[in-house]
Motif scaffolding. Structure first.
Motif, PDB file in Angstrom:
ATOM      1  N   SER A 102       0.804  -1.221   0.000  1.00 40.40           N
ATOM      2  CA  SER A 102       0.000   0.000   0.000  1.00 40.40           C
ATOM      3  C   SER A 102       0.838   1.274   0.000  1.00 40.40           C
ATOM      4  N   ILE A 103       0.144   2.378  -0.298  1.00 39.30           N
ATOM      5  CA  ILE A 103       0.765   3.701  -0.374  1.00 39.30           C
ATOM      6  C   ILE A 103       0.057   4.617   0.632  1.00 39.30           C
ATOM      7  N   PRO A 104       0.762   5.085   1.660  1.00 36.26           N
ATOM      8  CA  PRO A 104       0.107   5.954   2.644  1.00 36.26           C
ATOM      9  C   PRO A 104      -0.163   7.340   2.074  1.00 36.26           C
ATOM     10  N   ALA A 105      -1.146   8.010   2.624  1.00 37.57           N
ATOM     11  CA  ALA A 105      -1.455   9.375   2.194  1.00 37.57           C
ATOM     12  C   ALA A 105      -0.254  10.292   2.415  1.00 37.57           C
ATOM     13  N   GLU A 106       0.548   9.972   3.418  1.00 33.48           N
ATOM     14  CA  GLU A 106       1.717  10.810   3.716  1.00 33.48           C
ATOM     15  C   GLU A 106       2.699  10.880   2.553  1.00 33.48           C
ATOM     16  N   ALA A 107       2.695   9.866   1.694  1.00 31.40           N
ATOM     17  CA  ALA A 107       3.596   9.903   0.533  1.00 31.40           C
ATOM     18  C   ALA A 107       3.295  11.110  -0.344  1.00 31.40           C
ATOM     19  N   GLU A 108       2.060  11.505  -0.361  1.00 32.37           N
ATOM     20  CA  GLU A 108       1.650  12.679  -1.148  1.00 32.37           C
ATOM     21  C   GLU A 108       1.838  13.972  -0.345  1.00 32.37           C
ATOM     22  N   THR A 109       1.344  13.963   0.874  1.00 35.46           N
ATOM     23  CA  THR A 109       1.315  15.200   1.658  1.00 35.46           C
ATOM     24  C   THR A 109       2.719  15.699   1.984  1.00 35.46           C
ATOM     25  N   ALA A 146       7.331  29.207  -1.053  1.00 36.43           N
ATOM     26  CA  ALA A 146       7.436  30.390  -0.195  1.00 36.43           C
ATOM     27  C   ALA A 146       8.815  31.024  -0.306  1.00 36.43           C
ATOM     28  N   LEU A 147       9.815  30.187  -0.510  1.00 39.07           N
ATOM     29  CA  LEU A 147      11.196  30.674  -0.612  1.00 39.07           C
ATOM     30  C   LEU A 147      11.459  31.385  -1.930  1.00 39.07           C
ATOM     31  N   THR A 148      10.848  30.887  -2.998  1.00 36.99           N
ATOM     32  CA  THR A 148      11.182  31.380  -4.334  1.00 36.99           C
ATOM     33  C   THR A 148      10.118  32.285  -4.955  1.00 36.99           C
ATOM     34  N   GLY A 149       8.850  32.032  -4.622  1.00 37.07           N
ATOM     35  CA  GLY A 149       7.766  32.787  -5.256  1.00 37.07           C
ATOM     36  C   GLY A 149       7.353  32.240  -6.598  1.00 37.07           C
ATOM     37  N   GLY A 150       7.903  31.080  -6.990  1.00 39.15           N
ATOM     38  CA  GLY A 150       7.533  30.494  -8.276  1.00 39.15           C
ATOM     39  C   GLY A 150       6.134  29.900  -8.263  1.00 39.15           C
ATOM     40  N   ARG A 151       5.513  29.856  -9.443  1.00 39.78           N
ATOM     41  CA  ARG A 151       4.146  29.299  -9.556  1.00 39.78           C
ATOM     42  C   ARG A 151       4.209  27.781  -9.559  1.00 39.78           C
ATOM     43  N   TYR A 152       3.369  27.169  -8.722  1.00 41.85           N
ATOM     44  CA  TYR A 152       3.437  25.729  -8.464  1.00 41.85           C
ATOM     45  C   TYR A 152       2.043  25.134  -8.531  1.00 41.85           C
ATOM     46  N   HIS A 153       1.939  23.985  -9.191  1.00 42.20           N
ATOM     47  CA  HIS A 153       0.644  23.317  -9.352  1.00 42.20           C
ATOM     48  C   HIS A 153       0.808  21.833  -9.036  1.00 42.20           C
ATOM     49  N   VAL A 154      -0.039  21.328  -8.163  1.00 43.86           N
ATOM     50  CA  VAL A 154      -0.065  19.889  -7.883  1.00 43.86           C
ATOM     51  C   VAL A 154      -1.020  19.256  -8.893  1.00 43.86           C
ATOM     52  N   SER A 155      -0.504  18.330  -9.682  1.00 44.84           N
ATOM     53  CA  SER A 155      -1.301  17.825 -10.804  1.00 44.84           C
ATOM     54  C   SER A 155      -2.571  17.128 -10.346  1.00 44.84           C
ATOM     55  N   GLN A 156      -2.457  16.285  -9.302  1.00 49.44           N
ATOM     56  CA  GLN A 156      -3.633  15.578  -8.800  1.00 49.44           C
ATOM     57  C   GLN A 156      -3.479  15.370  -7.296  1.00 49.44           C
ATOM     58  N   VAL A 157      -4.419  15.859  -6.530  1.00 49.91           N
ATOM     59  CA  VAL A 157      -4.430  15.555  -5.104  1.00 49.91           C
ATOM     60  C   VAL A 157      -5.414  14.405  -4.893  1.00 49.91           C
ATOM     61  N   SER A 158      -5.157  13.639  -3.833  1.00 47.74           N
ATOM     62  CA  SER A 158      -6.001  12.460  -3.635  1.00 47.74           C
ATOM     63  C   SER A 158      -6.452  12.278  -2.192  1.00 47.74           C
ATOM     64  N   CYS A 159      -5.940  13.076  -1.254  1.00 46.49           N
ATOM     65  CA  CYS A 159      -6.271  12.805   0.148  1.00 46.49           C
ATOM     66  C   CYS A 159      -6.568  14.098   0.913  1.00 46.49           C
ATOM     67  N   ALA A 160      -7.272  13.932   2.015  1.00 42.98           N
ATOM     68  CA  ALA A 160      -7.753  15.070   2.792  1.00 42.98           C
ATOM     69  C   ALA A 160      -6.606  15.932   3.320  1.00 42.98           C
ATOM     70  N   GLU A 161      -5.540  15.290   3.768  1.00 45.10           N
ATOM     71  CA  GLU A 161      -4.435  16.055   4.354  1.00 45.10           C
ATOM     72  C   GLU A 161      -3.820  17.012   3.343  1.00 45.10           C
ATOM     73  N   THR A 162      -3.704  16.585   2.114  1.00 43.49           N
ATOM     74  CA  THR A 162      -3.123  17.460   1.087  1.00 43.49           C
ATOM     75  C   THR A 162      -4.036  18.652   0.819  1.00 43.49           C
ATOM     76  N   VAL A 163      -5.332  18.398   0.792  1.00 41.97           N
ATOM     77  CA  VAL A 163      -6.273  19.504   0.587  1.00 41.97           C
ATOM     78  C   VAL A 163      -6.111  20.532   1.708  1.00 41.97           C
ATOM     79  N   LEU A 219      -6.744   5.470  -5.595  1.00 44.59           N
ATOM     80  CA  LEU A 219      -8.040   5.839  -5.020  1.00 44.59           C
ATOM     81  C   LEU A 219      -7.947   5.688  -3.507  1.00 44.59           C
ATOM     82  N   ARG A 220      -8.404   6.722  -2.780  1.00 39.79           N
ATOM     83  CA  ARG A 220      -8.312   6.692  -1.306  1.00 39.79           C
ATOM     84  C   ARG A 220      -9.646   6.246  -0.715  1.00 39.79           C
ATOM     85  N   ASP A 221      -9.809   6.450   0.589  1.00 42.52           N
ATOM     86  CA  ASP A 221     -11.051   6.000   1.213  1.00 42.52           C
ATOM     87  C   ASP A 221     -12.146   7.058   1.051  1.00 42.52           C
ATOM     88  N   GLU A 222     -13.336   6.740   1.526  1.00 44.61           N
ATOM     89  CA  GLU A 222     -14.483   7.610   1.281  1.00 44.61           C
ATOM     90  C   GLU A 222     -14.319   8.974   1.952  1.00 44.61           C
TER      91      GLU A 222
END
Length: 427
Positions: free
Chosen positions: A208-215, A226-243, A285-288
């Motif tokens: 398995s893959i824990p949610a922490e791998a993403e967060t 925050a250090l650079t000010g560059g524009r950053y986009h997360v392609s796909q989030v999958s878990c509550a902690e990341t949101v 796919l994560r949990d409900e």
């Protein structure tokens, strides 16, 4: 040549427009639109298309599409992917650099663009590789790639793990107002995992893959933002902690955006059932509770865009034991119906839902499309919100048929897709 689209419900998320009216298209561009047009009927000499009261909106923009071209055309070509896109109401699809060869220099960007012009029926935009060969050790030439036509930089399905390299990329990209797109998954934590970590993975006996791998990756990256000010986009989030992490970063004013796949808004880990490999996705796919958090993030604007995550795999790659099967599912034709399902369930308004696949991706990528406005290219989609539809895998336009929605019933789909004033799909 002029074409009038009459008797339409015009929905433009960018301006908040939602009214009955018409659109006049001339030479591939929107000449005028609104409730004032053709109240007395279209003038002679103008081709007239009756929209039957259905929704006429800007064409969809899909920010995350994998194809097999160049190098793995047996999975998908730009032509077949664009056919699937057109059938799904997508007028612009953004392709990833994970091809063979990798899209990491200007010549390959140029090759893909020429192939798109020759074979594709919808607009193709390119995200170029952030590192050479997607190896994560040496930055590509951002300026040359942009000059060739690339609109952002990413290693696609590979995370950039070198913090110093990512810091330099974020800093350097500011010279071009560039966008850095990250696939957030720590490979050391993901290891040989193939599904979400939890009770179900234990019961199925799958690594398995824990949610922490993403967060963890997103938390680290946001410190670099925050250090650079560059524009950053997360392609796909999958878990509550990341949101939650991204919500906080936005509250602090950091230039961060993120996306979620339609599949992750609609499915959870239990859909894997008896080791069904079409549900083996990356991120998993994560949990409900995570799915609900993703939906909440979409509703409150923390999540900016919805993508298909279209990743075609041939039959042999999927017809294997779950642990050995390839990641990915096709999604270009189900992106809109899945999102409309959320609308029909009164979870999100139609305007807000369409914004995530039209104006918001356009604004993030700096594209002129995604809006209904005079002078813009006539990229539009006609949507029947009530159209019943059953997903039949063999009927999908994609060369590969690995959909996570096989035999599902949806309400609503694209009935006509228009690119630069030309109908490229009619149901």
């Amino acid at each position: 040549m002029s074409t009038a689209y009459i008797n339409a419900r015009l929905v433009d998320p960018a301006s908040g427009l939602d009214t009955k009216g018409a659109v006049l298209v001339e030479n591939g561009h929107i000449l005028d639109f609104g409730s004032h047009l053709f109240a007395q009927g279209a003038p002679a000499g103008v081709e007239t298309i009756d929209c039957g009261g259905h929704v006429l909106a800007p064409g969809l923009i899909d920010m995350r599409v994998f194809t097999g071209e160049p190098g793995e055309e047996h999975r998908e070509t730009l032509a077949t992917a664009s056919g699937a896109a057109a059938a799904g109401g997508v007028t612009t699809m953004v392709v990833m650099p994970n091809t063979n060869p990798v899209v990491d220099d200007a010549a390959i960007v140029d090759f893909v663009m020429r192939r798109a012009r020759d074979t594709a029926s919808v607009n193709i935009e390119i995200m170029a590789a952030l590192t050479k060969g997607l190896e994560g050790s040496e930055m590509t030439e951002f300026g040359l790639l942009k000059d060739a036509g690339a609109i952002a930089y990413t290693d696609g399905i590979r995370p950039v793990m070198d913090a110093q390299l990512l810091r330099r990329a974020l800093t350097y990209s500011k010279l071009f107002d560039g966008l850095i797109v990250q696939h957030a998954e720590d490979p050391s934590l993901a290891a040989s995992g193939v599904m979400n970590e939890g009770e179900l993975s234990t019961r199925l006996g799958l690594a398995s893959i824990p949610a922490e791998a993403e967060t963890i990756i997103v938390e680290r990256d946001l410190r670099l933002v925050a250090l650079t000010g560059g524009r950053y986009h997360v392609s796909q989030v999958s878990c509550a902690e990341t949101v939650d992490v991204i919500r906080q970063a936005k509250a602090e004013g950091l230039p961060v955006t993120c996306g979620v796949s339609a599949d992750h808004l609609s499915l959870n880990e239990t859909d894997i059932g008896e080791y069904r490999t079409f549900f083996k996705l990356s991120p998993p796919l994560r949990d409900e509770s995570d799915r609900q958090a993703l939906l909440a993030g979409l509703i409150d604007g923390t999540i900016d865009v919805v993508v298909s995550g279209h990743n075609p795999q041939d039959t042999d790659a999927k017809r294997r034991p779950f642990a050995e099967a390839a990641y990915g599912a096709v999604g270009l034709e189900t992106l809109l119906p899945v999102l409309l399902e959320r609308v029909h369930n009164d979870e999100i308004s139609l305007t807000d839902a369409l914004a995530t696949i039209t104006s918001k991706p356009a604004d993030i990528l700096g594209l002129p499309s995604g809006h209904l406005k005079s002078g813009a290219a006539a990229d539009m989609v006609l949507i029947d919100l009530g159209k019943p539809w059953v997903v039949e895998a063999d009927a999908l336009r994609s060369k590969s048929k690995n959909t996570a929605h096989e035999d599902r019933r949806f309400q609503g789909r694209a009935m006509r897709t228009i690119v630069a004033g030309k109908s490229v799909f009619e149901a």
